[in-house]
Motif scaffolding. Sequence first.
Motif, PDB file in Angstrom:
ATOM      1  N   ILE A  55      -8.074   5.247  -0.094  1.00 36.03           N
ATOM      2  CA  ILE A  55      -6.921   4.132   0.402  1.00 36.03           C
ATOM      3  C   ILE A  55      -6.003   4.644   1.324  1.00 36.03           C
ATOM      4  CG2 ILE A  55      -6.990   2.775  -1.766  1.00 36.03           C
ATOM      5  CD1 ILE A  55      -4.553   4.329  -2.703  1.00 36.03           C
ATOM      6  N   THR A  56      -5.430   3.875   2.103  1.00 39.52           N
ATOM      7  CA  THR A  56      -4.249   4.527   3.065  1.00 39.52           C
ATOM      8  C   THR A  56      -3.053   3.497   2.750  1.00 39.52           C
ATOM      9  OG1 THR A  56      -3.678   5.077   5.189  1.00 39.52           O
ATOM     10  CG2 THR A  56      -5.074   2.726   4.804  1.00 39.52           C
ATOM     11  N   ALA A 112       0.881  -1.169  -0.104  1.00 38.79           N
ATOM     12  CA  ALA A 112      -0.099   0.148  -0.249  1.00 38.79           C
ATOM     13  C   ALA A 112       0.789   1.381  -0.237  1.00 38.79           C
ATOM     14  CB  ALA A 112      -0.827   0.029   1.115  1.00 38.79           C
ATOM     15  N   ASP A 161     -13.285  -1.863   5.446  1.00 38.75           N
ATOM     16  CA  ASP A 161     -12.424  -3.059   6.022  1.00 38.75           C
ATOM     17  C   ASP A 161     -13.055  -3.448   7.308  1.00 38.75           C
ATOM     18  OD1 ASP A 161     -10.318  -2.902   4.395  1.00 38.75           O
ATOM     19  OD2 ASP A 161      -9.706  -0.949   5.378  1.00 38.75           O
ATOM     20  N   HIS A 163      -9.261  -2.192  -0.119  1.00 39.74           N
ATOM     21  CA  HIS A 163      -8.102  -1.214  -0.992  1.00 39.74           C
ATOM     22  C   HIS A 163      -8.061  -1.460  -2.172  1.00 39.74           C
ATOM     23  CE1 HIS A 163      -4.175   0.806  -0.951  1.00 39.74           C
ATOM     24  NE2 HIS A 163      -3.907   0.230  -2.191  1.00 39.74           N
ATOM     25  N   SER A 211      -2.992  -0.618   5.444  1.00 37.23           N
ATOM     26  CA  SER A 211      -3.116  -1.017   4.050  1.00 37.23           C
ATOM     27  C   SER A 211      -4.559  -1.397   3.552  1.00 37.23           C
ATOM     28  CB  SER A 211      -2.117  -2.274   3.936  1.00 37.23           C
ATOM     29  OG  SER A 211      -0.916  -2.174   4.315  1.00 37.23           O
ATOM     30  N   GLY A 212      -5.493  -0.498   4.252  1.00 37.31           N
ATOM     31  CA  GLY A 212      -7.017  -0.868   3.832  1.00 37.31           C
ATOM     32  C   GLY A 212      -7.498   0.245   2.927  1.00 37.31           C
ATOM     33  N   GLY A 213      -8.683   0.106   3.005  1.00 40.20           N
ATOM     34  CA  GLY A 213      -9.458   1.183   2.034  1.00 40.20           C
ATOM     35  C   GLY A 213     -10.873   1.004   2.223  1.00 40.20           C
ATOM     36  N   ASP A 250       1.223   1.986  -3.633  1.00 39.20           N
ATOM     37  CA  ASP A 250       0.030   2.482  -4.263  1.00 39.20           C
ATOM     38  C   ASP A 250      -0.266   3.865  -4.079  1.00 39.20           C
ATOM     39  OD1 ASP A 250      -0.326  -0.130  -5.191  1.00 39.20           O
ATOM     40  OD2 ASP A 250      -1.814  -0.532  -3.666  1.00 39.20           O
ATOM     41  N   SER A 278      -2.318  -5.555   0.772  1.00 34.61           N
ATOM     42  CA  SER A 278      -3.390  -4.740   1.151  1.00 34.61           C
ATOM     43  C   SER A 278      -4.844  -5.315   1.054  1.00 34.61           C
ATOM     44  CB  SER A 278      -3.577  -3.469  -0.201  1.00 34.61           C
ATOM     45  OG  SER A 278      -2.162  -2.997  -0.306  1.00 34.61           O
ATOM     46  N   LEU A 304     -10.211   2.954   8.075  1.00 31.80           N
ATOM     47  CA  LEU A 304      -9.349   2.305   7.149  1.00 31.80           C
ATOM     48  C   LEU A 304      -8.427   1.434   8.262  1.00 31.80           C
ATOM     49  CD1 LEU A 304      -8.552   4.863   4.460  1.00 31.80           C
ATOM     50  CD2 LEU A 304     -10.649   3.505   4.835  1.00 31.80           C
TER      51      LEU A 304
END
Length: 685
Positions: free
Chosen positions: A617-618, A504, A644, A550, A675-677, A507, A546, A672
């Motif tokens: 996203i993070t 992530a 998430d 994400h 590494s989430g979204g 990204d 991720s 989040l």
Amino acid sequence: MGLGGLIVDLIFNFYRYFAFFTTTSCYMNKPILSFILLLHFQLAAQKNIILSSPSGNLKFSFEVTNGHVFYQLIFKNRLLIGKSELDLVFEGSRLSGNGLRLNKPIFRDTTESYDLIVGKTSHVLTRYKEVRIPLQLNSSGIKKLIIVVKAFDDGIAFRYEFPQQEGVGNLAILDENTSFNLLDNPMIHSLFLPNYTSSHEGFYSRLPLNKIKPDTLMDMPALIEFPNGIFMGITEAALLDYAGMYLSVHDGILTSKLSPLPHQAAIKVKAVLPHQSPWRVMLVSDRVGALIESNMITTLNEPCKLKDVSWIKPGKTTWTWWNGNISPDTTFAPGNNFDFNKYYIDFCSKNGIQYHSVIEYGNKEWYTNDGIGFEPGPGVDVTRPVRSLDMKQICDYANTKGVDIRVWVHWAALFPQPRLDSAFSALEKWGVKGLMIDFMDRDDQEMVNMQTLMLQKAAEHHLHVQFHGAYKPTGLSRTYPNEFTREGTLNYEADKWTEGGLNADHDINMPFTRMLAGPTDYHLGGFRAVTPSAFKVQFTRPLVLSTRCHMMAMYVVLESYLGMVADYPDAYNGQEGFEFIKEVPTVWDQTKVLDAKTGAFICIASRKGNDWYIGAITNHEARTIQLPMTFLSGGQYTAEFFHDSPDSDSHPNHLLKEIKKVSAKDIVELKLTGSGGAVMHLRKD
């Protein structure tokens, strides 16, 4: 400049050198220095050519001093780019010196309105101010040159024009030394490259200007982050019949570098007059999201040249190569045959996916090739599919299912040009609607011209184009809207062979760097997310890092008019979140960056018709984002959330789905995981 200007110059240079010897930065970010710089700019403006943006926040100052051309850039009374030289080196002469004379500038104020067939917005209404600055050279070669500058509220662009002139018919550029004298030692976000032969895939670096190794090649776009909360994106627009541009730090100043023509190092551009360079673009704002929202780059390109655009259909596509050409345990074999492709076509038809891509199997293309690997051999022929494949049969079947077919091809299999004409004619005859063209790995003038020719010829045969192994976009999707997307970035295909995978933190760099130039192609849709400790390289059924949310959010965060659905059907069937991928558009009527912090997180909202889609996203850090919904029009919306789950850090495929009512008065909280979204689909009630 007069005595006052000379005094200020002396004070400025004294303070600059004093700062150099007393700090680690050549420029001290202190009020007294800011005052001196601004005073220097204002006194110089008494004799310089000044162009202001419509709001007046951006100012571009131009001067010719002792035969040299300089400019400066100020934003909201803050000098961002100090005195910077513009120079061109021709065969036998150069712009600097040569008794350079400045002729009368021509100003104009323009409002432009146009539609985009493919884009992050469907309609652009913009105003800019322009000045054309004619220069006269006392030279045996180029004698006339025009520098054209456009000032928008979200940036400045300029280019060099070489008009027809007596006694000179041809142009040969050895170097274009366009400089950007960035003040206050800003942070630079960029991709460093070893040379000009590149697929432009790599990990981005973030360094202060004075820590960058001199003369190291830097890809564009580059994000400049000034210490006072001002952001600048440097890239180029309308790259046509010219060499691609890079940056490097030389003597502490960011300077342009042009990609040389093949098999030699000296000549960068050869042309017949009249000619012009691409636009040198500086996106500027104190809100980083404004750089992502900007439509400057498409505005700097020519209007659409296609009379009929009814055949252009952006959408999503399968990409079986990424998943390893996975098929179910049935009576047919995977690969270059009708049944394998029928399986994916049926999947597309059932789920509303616009395209199925015919690519390869076992490192063997769908077309005849006697080369090694994917490299074209002497007998390569795109008009002759391999014996096991009937392309017209596949296209005809897909047509009955409401699905279109596209193909993959190595660029060198299309050249010399007679191959290009015959290949595109065959594709059109079979019923193919588009193609990925791959492995170009160059942006010299010769390759730039070949890519333009590919777009033009593809349009003649009603084919869209997706460029891979290619340089950044420069806004040509306005002129040739059959250009759907470009790679030019390290993406999830690397999970098939890269130890540790793409995470992530990689990204989150994309929206703030590569995507500033336009559509950014990723191998999207990986539905097998694992934790870093569980990740391993798998060429078939590749794993991704991720969370699933994400991965879903990347369809909104990334601008791309041809979203890949790259996993295999059984990876999606019955899986939570796939319904969002089926619904999400690839082109938009409006795009807004709701919240963002470089290197940390981003939340983007895009509208199609009355529906809004939000993707957030993070990086590796968990965070909570508070989103005011003030961008919504009046009335209520039904919001479908995917976010998430509480255990996503250990089970990254887990997600929660929630439906609620929201309006412009609400503030939505997005939680989040690292590494989430999160994604949302909002439908107006």
